[in-house]
Design a protein around this motif. Sequence first.
Motif, mmCIF file in Angstrom:
data_model
loop_
_atom_site.group_PDB
_atom_site.id
_atom_site.type_symbol
_atom_site.label_atom_id
_atom_site.label_comp_id
_atom_site.label_asym_id
_atom_site.label_seq_id
_atom_site.Cartn_x
_atom_site.Cartn_y
_atom_site.Cartn_z
ATOM 1 N N LYS A 143 35.082 45.774 32.696
ATOM 2 C CA LYS A 143 35.189 44.398 33.178
ATOM 3 C C LYS A 143 36.200 43.649 32.313
ATOM 4 N N GLN A 144 37.242 43.127 32.969
ATOM 5 C CA GLN A 144 38.302 42.389 32.262
ATOM 6 C C GLN A 144 38.044 40.900 32.456
ATOM 7 N N ARG A 145 38.197 40.135 31.390
ATOM 8 C CA ARG A 145 38.043 38.677 31.501
ATOM 9 C C ARG A 145 39.235 37.968 30.902
ATOM 10 N N SER A 146 39.645 36.891 31.548
ATOM 11 C CA SER A 146 40.813 36.144 31.070
ATOM 12 C C SER A 146 40.394 35.101 30.046
ATOM 13 N N VAL A 147 41.386 34.620 29.331
ATOM 14 C CA VAL A 147 41.186 33.558 28.338
ATOM 15 C C VAL A 147 40.527 32.343 28.984
ATOM 16 N N GLY A 148 40.914 32.064 30.203
ATOM 17 C CA GLY A 148 40.375 30.911 30.931
ATOM 18 C C GLY A 148 41.370 29.776 30.945
ATOM 19 N N GLY A 149 41.413 29.097 32.077
ATOM 20 C CA GLY A 149 42.338 27.982 32.240
ATOM 21 C C GLY A 149 41.581 26.741 32.654
ATOM 22 N N PRO A 150 42.310 25.694 33.051
ATOM 23 C CA PRO A 150 41.669 24.435 33.424
ATOM 24 C C PRO A 150 40.631 24.580 34.536
ATOM 25 N N LYS A 151 40.764 25.617 35.382
ATOM 26 C CA LYS A 151 39.829 25.743 36.508
ATOM 27 C C LYS A 151 38.864 26.906 36.342
ATOM 28 N N GLY A 152 38.623 27.318 35.102
ATOM 29 C CA GLY A 152 37.614 28.348 34.881
ATOM 30 C C GLY A 152 38.176 29.667 34.417
ATOM 31 N N ASN A 153 37.648 30.721 35.003
ATOM 32 C CA ASN A 153 37.913 32.049 34.503
ATOM 33 C C ASN A 153 38.236 33.022 35.615
ATOM 34 N N TYR A 154 38.945 34.071 35.294
ATOM 35 C CA TYR A 154 39.281 35.098 36.273
ATOM 36 C C TYR A 154 38.787 36.423 35.729
ATOM 37 N N GLU A 155 38.095 37.159 36.574
ATOM 38 C CA GLU A 155 37.534 38.429 36.121
ATOM 39 C C GLU A 155 37.803 39.521 37.147
ATOM 40 N N SER A 156 37.836 40.727 36.668
ATOM 41 C CA SER A 156 37.942 41.863 37.574
ATOM 42 C C SER A 156 37.420 43.110 36.877
ATOM 43 N N THR A 157 36.735 43.942 37.652
ATOM 44 C CA THR A 157 36.145 45.165 37.109
ATOM 45 C C THR A 157 36.787 46.374 37.773
ATOM 46 N N ILE A 158 37.192 47.336 36.942
ATOM 47 C CA ILE A 158 37.839 48.556 37.471
ATOM 48 C C ILE A 158 37.117 49.793 36.924
ATOM 49 N N GLY A 159 37.342 50.935 37.560
ATOM 50 C CA GLY A 159 36.759 52.196 37.100
ATOM 51 C C GLY A 159 37.435 52.634 35.810
ATOM 52 N N LEU A 160 36.632 52.923 34.792
ATOM 53 C CA LEU A 160 37.214 53.275 33.488
ATOM 54 C C LEU A 160 37.903 54.642 33.517
ATOM 55 N N ASP A 161 37.197 55.665 34.024
ATOM 56 C CA ASP A 161 37.782 57.015 34.019
ATOM 57 C C ASP A 161 39.064 57.072 34.835
ATOM 58 N N GLN A 162 39.013 56.442 35.999
ATOM 59 C CA GLN A 162 40.209 56.428 36.861
ATOM 60 C C GLN A 162 41.372 55.751 36.163
#
Length: 206
Positions: A95-114
């Motif tokens: 699960k990747q998470r961004s530093v965050g900006g004025p409108k919150g946060n952006y996240e995305s989860t990817i397969g680790l092995d792939q």
Amino acid sequence: MRVTPFLEKKPSSRRYYQEGVPEAIDIANWRLTIDGLVDQKLSLTYREIMDMPQVHQDRRVVCVCNWSIRRLWSGVLLAEVMNLAHPFEGRLWLKQRSVGGPKGNYESTIGLDQALERQALLCHSVDRKPLSLEQGFPLRLIDFSLYGYKSVKGLTKLEVTRERELGYWEKKAGYPFDGTIQPKQYWIVDLQQHRFCHRHGEVTEF
Ligand SMILES: Nc1nc2c(c(=O)[nH]1)N[C@H]1C(S)=C(S)[C@@H](COP(=O)(O)O)O[C@H]1N2
Ligand SMILES: [Mo]
């Protein structure tokens, strides 16, 4: 110095910073945290990442909105960092998470092995220059087999998990969690042409 052809025609990176571009990132205090299901939790400084083995890869990024651009990405293989962190056994997600900006946060989860198999890259530079804030300074993780929405700009945290958690665009627009690049026609910014991509995953034929 390499320059991507027709770079000025690329859709604005600002448009692809849903939480708002951070006003500034204090690189002295910024860390890439790696935690969750790992033997060794890590908190890496920018300097520490720059001191790891560096790779430069000319690879194509594709957005689900049907455009693509090939550029020279520089950074550290995800594998380098994961070799230090030692993830647990079994099927894992990242699960990747961004530093965050004025409108919150952006996240995305990817397969680790792939991601590891596909030589996913923790990129700090593009065309040999550090990423701009809009483009994801200081770091973004790119699995080039996945659409752009699975690559978090302004990355600050990687959590190894067993949860297949939906990310920003998956919740908001119903984009597939998997995010594998689909065979179809795309507008190729660097060629200024439409091209058909025939396979699933990373576009390597042009
Ligand atoms: N933090 C953050 N990362 C993000 C996004 C975003 O809104 N916020 N948008 C994603 C999407 S949909 C795309 S296509 C790419 C665009 O990256 P670019 O700035 O290199 O064009 O960033 C991805 N990473
Ligand atoms: Mo995108």
